[in-house]
Design an enzyme around this catalytic site. Structure first.
Site, PDB file in Angstrom:
ATOM      1  N   ARG B  68       0.801  -1.219   0.000  1.00 47.61           N
ATOM      2  CA  ARG B  68       0.000   0.000   0.000  1.00 47.61           C
ATOM      3  C   ARG B  68       0.834   1.268   0.000  1.00 47.61           C
ATOM      4  O   ARG B  68       0.349   2.339  -0.372  1.00 47.61           O
ATOM      5  CB  ARG B  68      -1.001  -0.028   1.151  1.00 47.61           C
ATOM      6  CG  ARG B  68      -2.146  -1.019   0.877  1.00 47.61           C
ATOM      7  CD  ARG B  68      -3.299  -0.814   1.828  1.00 47.61           C
ATOM      8  NE  ARG B  68      -2.852  -0.902   3.203  1.00 47.61           N
ATOM      9  CZ  ARG B  68      -3.256  -1.824   4.080  1.00 47.61           C
ATOM     10  NH1 ARG B  68      -4.125  -2.734   3.726  1.00 47.61           N
ATOM     11  NH2 ARG B  68      -2.791  -1.817   5.308  1.00 47.61           N
ATOM     12  N   GLU B 105       4.049  -8.478  15.473  1.00 37.87           N
ATOM     13  CA  GLU B 105       3.355  -8.908  16.692  1.00 37.87           C
ATOM     14  C   GLU B 105       3.405 -10.435  16.777  1.00 37.87           C
ATOM     15  O   GLU B 105       3.698 -11.006  17.823  1.00 37.87           O
ATOM     16  CB  GLU B 105       1.907  -8.411  16.667  1.00 37.87           C
ATOM     17  CG  GLU B 105       1.267  -8.349  18.034  1.00 37.87           C
ATOM     18  CD  GLU B 105      -0.111  -7.681  17.960  1.00 37.87           C
ATOM     19  OE1 GLU B 105      -0.826  -7.730  18.963  1.00 37.87           O
ATOM     20  OE2 GLU B 105      -0.446  -7.123  16.902  1.00 37.87           O
TER      21      GLU B 105
END
Lengths: 182, 182
Positions: B68, B105
């Protein structure tokens, strides 16, 4: 059919494209556009040449395919005062999508577009870095048409003429800035 | 430190961002920018707001991360009369690369940049759609610095303030158009 008006003017940009043998696999000559992108004058010439061709078509939207179509589509959309619609690999778009599976030389691929990305009757142009066999572009045309788009044209930075991808897109206006015969 | 000058002016653009609950996983609220991208006025305002902030920094190059970041980086580069450098997932770039592995994460990710993408001393800005935990941006900073770049700033469309990604980028100028607290 295509009238490659500005093509001749863009020929010097080929000097900014790096030719990498045997990428991604042995025997393939890869035309690396990153050396063109990092040249600010070359990059501006490229977007301006596409814009000159597409401005008269007054597109509402530019569609670009993940990932390298994202590099050219939005910059062209900005220049044309159009919106941009991403056509993505499966599972990336968060709202309801239309899907199209299509054949590659080896295996299959799938593309998605948001169902509400295009309003029926909107003029769209489809932009990608490379026209090779035309499978990705043809799948994107089908997705756009399924949402009611009018295909105002397909634009590419590089076209590999010997792969004849243009033949898969016969009824549309196909415009490429740079052509290679091998 | 960051001075969010134009931030207030961009607040209306939030109306063009779609909020999708439970994407990509349950419990996450996804800020979908595709509804902003397809709006030609919204998209132009967004690029112009970033350009207004970055023009005085006179960057030579804009760096954008796959996928993106490719949507905003090149359009901004075009507007700033800068070149564009893609920072990609492993195996996509055909010439010799610098690599950086970093923690997510859950699990790890790797980014690559062409070794010849930046000349030592060039001023670069790093652009992505979203600043969340800051891991991708911090990895890109390291890659750029390893090639001798001067980091003139990092720009984002959306910043999730509650994830404090900005803290990972403490010594750099970080500018985001739109901020969310949850």
């Amino acid at each position: 059919m295509n009238t490659p008006r500005a093509g001749a003017n863009c020929e010097p940009l080929k000097r900014l494209i790096r030719e990498v043998p045997d990428f991604p696999v042995k025997g393939v000559l890869f035309y690396d556009i990153t050396t063109l992108l990092k040249d600010r004058l070359g990059f501006a010439m490229l977007i301006d040449a596409l814009a000159e061709y597409y401005l008269p078509k007054k597109p509402h939207l530019v569609l670009g395919m993940e990932a390298r179509g994202f590099i050219f589509g939005p910059a062209l959309a900005y220049r044309l005062n159009a919106g941009f619609v991403p056509v993505r690999k499966p599972g990336k778009l968060p709202a309801p999508t239309a899907r199209k599976e299509y054949e590659l030389e080896y295996g299959k691929n799938t593309l998605e577009i948001h169902r509400d990305a295009i309003e029926p009757g909107q003029r769209v142009i489809i932009v990608d870095d490379l026209l090779s066999t035309g499978g990705t572009a043809a799948a994107t045309v089908e997705l756009a048409k399924s949402l009611g788009a009018k295909i105002a044209g397909l634009g590419f930075v590089v076209e590999l003429d010997f792969l004849k991808g243009r033949e898969k897109l016969g009824e549309y206006d196909v415009y490429s800035l740079l052509h290679y015969d091998h």
